[in-house]
Design a protein around this motif. Structure first.
Motif, short mmCIF file in Angstrom:
data_model
loop_
_atom_site.label_atom_id
_atom_site.label_comp_id
_atom_site.label_asym_id
_atom_site.label_seq_id
_atom_site.Cartn_x
_atom_site.Cartn_y
_atom_site.Cartn_z
N VAL A 7 -7.10 1.10 4.86
CA VAL A 7 -6.62 1.40 3.51
C VAL A 7 -7.80 1.76 2.62
CG1 VAL A 7 -5.38 0.48 1.53
CG2 VAL A 7 -4.73 -0.24 3.83
N PHE B 180 0.85 -1.19 0.00
CA PHE B 180 0.00 0.00 0.00
C PHE B 180 0.88 1.24 0.00
CE2 PHE B 180 -2.33 -3.29 2.43
CZ PHE B 180 -3.37 -3.50 1.54
N GLY C 90 -5.64 2.10 -2.48
CA GLY C 90 -4.36 1.63 -1.94
C GLY C 90 -3.65 2.60 -1.02
N ARG C 91 -4.21 3.79 -0.79
CA ARG C 91 -3.61 4.74 0.13
C ARG C 91 -3.97 4.39 1.57
NH1 ARG C 91 -5.87 10.07 -0.89
NH2 ARG C 91 -7.56 8.90 -1.82
N VAL C 92 -2.99 4.47 2.46
CA VAL C 92 -3.20 4.13 3.86
C VAL C 92 -3.78 5.34 4.60
CG1 VAL C 92 -2.09 3.38 5.99
CG2 VAL C 92 -1.31 2.47 3.79
#
Length: 159
Positions: A144, A89, A148-150
């Motif tokens: 998440v 991620f 895909g960004r945390v």
């Protein structure tokens, strides 16, 4: 008349079912984010997750499914990791890091909760990095976004 009654009952059932759905994990642009539990490695702004299921004594479903006993959970938890697959991620400046600052690196010694929150990756790594981006065997919960960004990383505190 029977068609009308059947139609009304069908609509009522659909409304009731829709109202009972769990929408607790809805947020973000389109609304969805996923939650993972795992061991972490950080490589630049990439987060690599060795995904597992953290099972504590309140998780009756998993305890029963895996036929766990007290011997399997001597510290009150069990880590179920059936796969060697790693997930990747993206970390960013908005990622929030929540962890217990037990060594008082960032908070004062008199802070009883020891919980610390930051958006600084460097502070997070100062606490956990073993020198190569691996964060050891500390379990974390990771939120998440679907792209895909945390959103956040939270330490799962174990004794």
């Amino acid at each position: 008349m029977k068609k009308c009654t059947s139609l009304m009952l069908g609509v009522l059932l659909l409304i009731c079912t829709a109202g009972c759905q769990n929408t607790e994990q809805q947020q973000t642009m389109s609304g969805a984010y996923d939650i993972y539990e795992g061991y972490l490695t950080v490589n630049d702004n990439q987060l690599i997750v060795d995904d597992f299921k953290f099972i504590d004594l309140s998780d009756r479903y998993w305890i029963d499914s895996l036929e766990l006993t007290e011997k399997d959970m001597p510290d009150g938890y069990y880590i179920y990791n059936p796969s060697d697959t790693k997930l990747t991620f993206a970390l960013n400046e908005e990622t929030r890091y929540d962890f217990y600052d037990t060594d008082a690196l960032f908070i004062s010694d008199d802070n009883e909760s020891r919980m610390y929150t930051t958006k600084e990756l460097s502070e997070f790594l100062k606490k956990f990095d073993l020198g190569n981006g691996e964060l050891g065997k500390t379990p974390f919960e990771i939120q998440v976004l679907e792209d895909g960004r945390v959103i956040s990383i939270r330490e799962i505190f174990v004794n």
